[in-house]
Design a protein around this motif. Structure first.
Motif, PDB file in Angstrom:
ATOM      1  N   ALA A  90       0.705  -1.226   0.049  1.00 62.12           N
ATOM      2  CA  ALA A  90      -0.060   0.086   0.007  1.00 62.12           C
ATOM      3  C   ALA A  90       0.978   1.276   0.056  1.00 62.12           C
ATOM      4  CB  ALA A  90      -0.796  -0.098   1.236  1.00 62.12           C
ATOM      5  N   GLY A  91       1.748   1.071  -0.710  1.00 63.30           N
ATOM      6  CA  GLY A  91       2.938   2.388  -0.850  1.00 63.30           C
ATOM      7  C   GLY A  91       3.808   2.556   0.440  1.00 63.30           C
ATOM      8  N   VAL A  92       3.680   1.693   1.266  1.00 59.10           N
ATOM      9  CA  VAL A  92       4.611   1.913   2.476  1.00 59.10           C
ATOM     10  C   VAL A  92       5.659   1.024   2.477  1.00 59.10           C
ATOM     11  CG1 VAL A  92       4.689   1.816   5.076  1.00 59.10           C
ATOM     12  CG2 VAL A  92       2.442   2.417   3.871  1.00 59.10           C
ATOM     13  N   PRO A  93       7.096   1.558   2.184  1.00 58.89           N
ATOM     14  CA  PRO A  93       8.178   0.580   2.367  1.00 58.89           C
ATOM     15  C   PRO A  93       8.312  -0.169   3.819  1.00 58.89           C
ATOM     16  CG  PRO A  93       8.843   2.881   1.549  1.00 58.89           C
ATOM     17  CD  PRO A  93       7.462   2.863   2.103  1.00 58.89           C
ATOM     18  N   ASP A  94       8.593  -1.413   3.376  1.00 57.66           N
ATOM     19  CA  ASP A  94       8.912  -2.193   4.532  1.00 57.66           C
ATOM     20  C   ASP A  94      10.156  -3.139   4.645  1.00 57.66           C
ATOM     21  OD1 ASP A  94       8.620  -4.292   6.671  1.00 57.66           O
ATOM     22  OD2 ASP A  94       6.645  -5.025   5.939  1.00 57.66           O
ATOM     23  N   PRO A  95      11.118  -2.677   5.423  1.00 58.43           N
ATOM     24  CA  PRO A  95      12.574  -3.053   5.559  1.00 58.43           C
ATOM     25  C   PRO A  95      12.337  -4.648   5.744  1.00 58.43           C
ATOM     26  CG  PRO A  95      12.523  -1.007   6.643  1.00 58.43           C
ATOM     27  CD  PRO A  95      10.915  -1.354   6.394  1.00 58.43           C
ATOM     28  N   SER A  96      11.376  -5.109   6.550  1.00 54.36           N
ATOM     29  CA  SER A  96      11.280  -6.606   6.779  1.00 54.36           C
ATOM     30  C   SER A  96      11.344  -7.479   5.541  1.00 54.36           C
ATOM     31  CB  SER A  96      10.129  -6.871   7.761  1.00 54.36           C
ATOM     32  OG  SER A  96       9.094  -6.841   7.347  1.00 54.36           O
ATOM     33  N   ARG A  97      10.808  -6.707   4.409  1.00 49.81           N
ATOM     34  CA  ARG A  97      10.724  -7.438   3.141  1.00 49.81           C
ATOM     35  C   ARG A  97      11.747  -7.456   2.210  1.00 49.81           C
ATOM     36  NH1 ARG A  97       5.206  -8.381   2.373  1.00 49.81           N
ATOM     37  NH2 ARG A  97       5.379  -8.497   0.129  1.00 49.81           N
ATOM     38  N   GLU A  98      12.956  -6.824   2.726  1.00 46.15           N
ATOM     39  CA  GLU A  98      13.874  -7.062   1.771  1.00 46.15           C
ATOM     40  C   GLU A  98      14.448  -8.355   1.764  1.00 46.15           C
ATOM     41  OE1 GLU A  98      17.514  -4.580   3.029  1.00 46.15           O
ATOM     42  OE2 GLU A  98      16.061  -3.213   4.024  1.00 46.15           O
ATOM     43  N   SER A  99      14.925  -8.760   0.356  1.00 44.66           N
ATOM     44  CA  SER A  99      15.169  -9.949  -0.105  1.00 44.66           C
ATOM     45  C   SER A  99      16.408 -10.048  -1.177  1.00 44.66           C
ATOM     46  CB  SER A  99      14.123 -10.567  -0.996  1.00 44.66           C
ATOM     47  OG  SER A  99      12.863 -10.952  -0.352  1.00 44.66           O
ATOM     48  N   VAL A 100      17.119 -11.209  -1.147  1.00 38.62           N
ATOM     49  CA  VAL A 100      18.039 -11.658  -1.822  1.00 38.62           C
ATOM     50  C   VAL A 100      17.372 -12.897  -3.010  1.00 38.62           C
ATOM     51  CG1 VAL A 100      19.263 -13.100  -0.536  1.00 38.62           C
ATOM     52  CG2 VAL A 100      20.460 -12.192  -2.501  1.00 38.62           C
ATOM     53  N   VAL A 101      17.615 -12.617  -4.218  1.00 42.56           N
ATOM     54  CA  VAL A 101      17.109 -13.550  -5.315  1.00 42.56           C
ATOM     55  C   VAL A 101      18.163 -13.772  -6.184  1.00 42.56           C
ATOM     56  CG1 VAL A 101      15.422 -13.673  -7.266  1.00 42.56           C
ATOM     57  CG2 VAL A 101      15.004 -12.084  -5.413  1.00 42.56           C
ATOM     58  N   THR A 102      18.175 -15.431  -6.229  1.00 44.28           N
ATOM     59  CA  THR A 102      19.377 -16.233  -6.922  1.00 44.28           C
ATOM     60  C   THR A 102      18.548 -16.713  -8.195  1.00 44.28           C
ATOM     61  OG1 THR A 102      20.195 -16.619  -4.966  1.00 44.28           O
ATOM     62  CG2 THR A 102      20.906 -17.750  -7.005  1.00 44.28           C
ATOM     63  N   LEU A 103      18.938 -16.329  -9.490  1.00 44.60           N
ATOM     64  CA  LEU A 103      18.355 -16.891 -10.560  1.00 44.60           C
ATOM     65  C   LEU A 103      19.256 -17.718 -11.640  1.00 44.60           C
ATOM     66  CD1 LEU A 103      17.382 -13.446 -10.298  1.00 44.60           C
ATOM     67  CD2 LEU A 103      15.369 -14.624 -11.391  1.00 44.60           C
ATOM     68  N   THR A 104      18.649 -18.220 -12.302  1.00 48.66           N
ATOM     69  CA  THR A 104      19.545 -18.792 -13.369  1.00 48.66           C
ATOM     70  C   THR A 104      19.321 -18.488 -14.667  1.00 48.66           C
ATOM     71  OG1 THR A 104      19.739 -21.133 -12.075  1.00 48.66           O
ATOM     72  CG2 THR A 104      20.584 -21.160 -14.443  1.00 48.66           C
TER      73      THR A 104
END
Length: 125
Positions: A90-104
């Protein structure tokens, strides 16, 4: 190679934020493995599209910009990609939602596509 794959990562954010589940799923191979941050394992482009269709109806949006992904070529047609990201609700940044994504990333007749995706939440000490 690196520029094309970086653009593919950018398209993930663009199609997600546009709510376009077909375009988002089109960034993946037909038989892609997609693992969410909570461990749901989606198999194939069709499953990715169907699952994201409902998700895109929510107010979750991905942050744009940020550091460029790390693209490490493994062969001429395969690369490991590590990207960071975060999202807002809802437009509010949430630091607990930070992720690292690994892709091939895989070079296909359609161009570069992702054959695998693994999303893990960043844990802060």
């Amino acid at each position: 190679m690196s520029e094309e794959i970086t653009r593919l990562v950018e398209r993930m954010t663009e199609t997600w934020n546009a709510g376009d589940s077909a375009a988002y799923a089109g960034l993946f191979t037909e038989d892609a493995d997609y693992i969410t941050f909570f461990g749901l394992h989606l198999r194939g482009r069709k499953a990715i599209e169907e699952t994201h269709r409902a998700l895109f109806e929510t107010s979750v949006k991905l942050a744009e910009g940020g550091p460029a992904p790390l693209v490490r070529p493994l062969t001429d047609d395969v690369a490991l990609v590590i990207a960071g990201g975060s999202s807002s609700v809802a437009g509010v940044p949430d630091p607990s939602r930070e992720s690292v994504v690994t892709l091939t990333a895989l070079r296909t007749p359609e161009g570069w596509r992702f054959a695998s995706f693994q999303n893990s939440r960043v844990r802060k000490p």
